[in-house]
Scaffold this motif. Structure first.
Motif, short mmCIF file in Angstrom:
data_model
loop_
_atom_site.label_atom_id
_atom_site.label_comp_id
_atom_site.label_asym_id
_atom_site.label_seq_id
_atom_site.Cartn_x
_atom_site.Cartn_y
_atom_site.Cartn_z
N ARG A 109 90.45 -15.70 56.10
CA ARG A 109 90.52 -14.90 57.33
C ARG A 109 91.79 -15.26 58.09
O ARG A 109 92.03 -16.42 58.39
N ASN A 111 93.46 -12.24 60.15
CA ASN A 111 93.67 -11.28 61.24
C ASN A 111 92.43 -10.44 61.53
O ASN A 111 92.53 -9.45 62.26
N GLY A 112 91.29 -10.80 60.96
CA GLY A 112 90.05 -10.11 61.28
C GLY A 112 89.79 -8.84 60.50
O GLY A 112 88.86 -8.10 60.82
N THR A 118 86.30 -17.01 56.39
CA THR A 118 86.65 -18.41 56.64
C THR A 118 86.27 -19.23 55.42
O THR A 118 85.52 -18.76 54.54
#
Length: 238
Positions: A109, A111-112, A118
């Motif tokens: 992860r 920049n979303g 993660t």
């Protein structure tokens, strides 16, 4: 031996044309971040099954299921956004062309965006693969390993990079130890005109297949006595 065309991240002009029909391929493996119509073209032109995992630039494919009434998502009829005719192996162990393939898509992860996880999230997702293997051993007496671990990102410290978007996944260390694949095929790390180094992790070959790689794999399900995968040809973008 199973002839495999592995592709990832960069389209190759000669493959997206009638020239690709000259290849004698039993199976297509997609390691993510390719246009879905490119995957569909390869599947149709080569008349071969295709197994893929999504990359961090691909659409969100989570939550879709296929039934008699068609594709569903969250209990409602939906349209499958992925490549038609290809099998999404993300968090699954599937069999195609005689090979057992475990898949784990996505990147770290950063920049979303979709298909980004993660380290902790990917570790939880990876447990699905090890639970599937353990269940097959205990309930069905199936002690075969897998032939290919197909991922978008490489393992942490094994062919990854140091910038925030290209760090590898730590959990792949445990996945390789548990599943004992002959080869881990990944994308995500662009070689920028050079030939990337091949690695080995617990006896499994780790190959960056950005662009494409032609290789032969002998079905064996983790049996270390089988012939190691043979790379026949590879090409990476500039």
């Amino acid at each position: 031996m199973v002839s495999v065309l592995a592709v990832a991240d960069e389209t190759i002009e000669s493959l997206w044309s009638s020239q690709v029909r000259s290849l004698d391929v039993d199976l297509i493996l997609g390691a993510g971040d390719l246009p879905f119509d490119y995957i569909e073209y390869l599947t149709d032109a080569l008349n071969a099954p295709c197994v893929f995992v999504p990359g961090n630039h691909d659409a969100d494919l989570t939550g879709y299921s296929a039934g008699r009434a068609g594709w569903m998502r969250a209990g409602l009829p939906s349209t499958w956004p992925g490549p038609v005719g290809a099998v999404n192996a993300d968090r699954k162990i599937v069999t195609a062309a005689g090979l057992r393939i475990a898949g784990l898509g996505g990147s770290i992860r950063y920049n979303g965006g979709p298909n980004q996880w993660t380290q902790r999230q990917q570790r939880r997702r990876a447990r699905t693969l090890t639970r599937t293997k353990n269940w097959a051993e205990k309930v069905r007496g199936d002690r075969r390993g897998v032939d290919v671990l197909l991922t978008h990102s490489p393992p942490f410290g094994v062919g990854d990079d140091t910038d925030p978007a290209h760090i590898g996944f730590e959990c792949l260390d445990d996945v390789v130890r548990s599943l004992s694949p002959q080869v881990l095929l990944h994308g995500h790390i662009h070689p920028h005109g050079r030939t990337p180094e091949d690695f080995e992790l617990y006896g499994s070959a780790v190959i960056n297949t950005v662009g494409y790689t032609l290789l032969q794999i002998e079905p064996g399900g983790g049996d270390r006595d089988v012939t190691a995968p043979t790379i026949l040809r590879r090409r990476h973008g500039t």
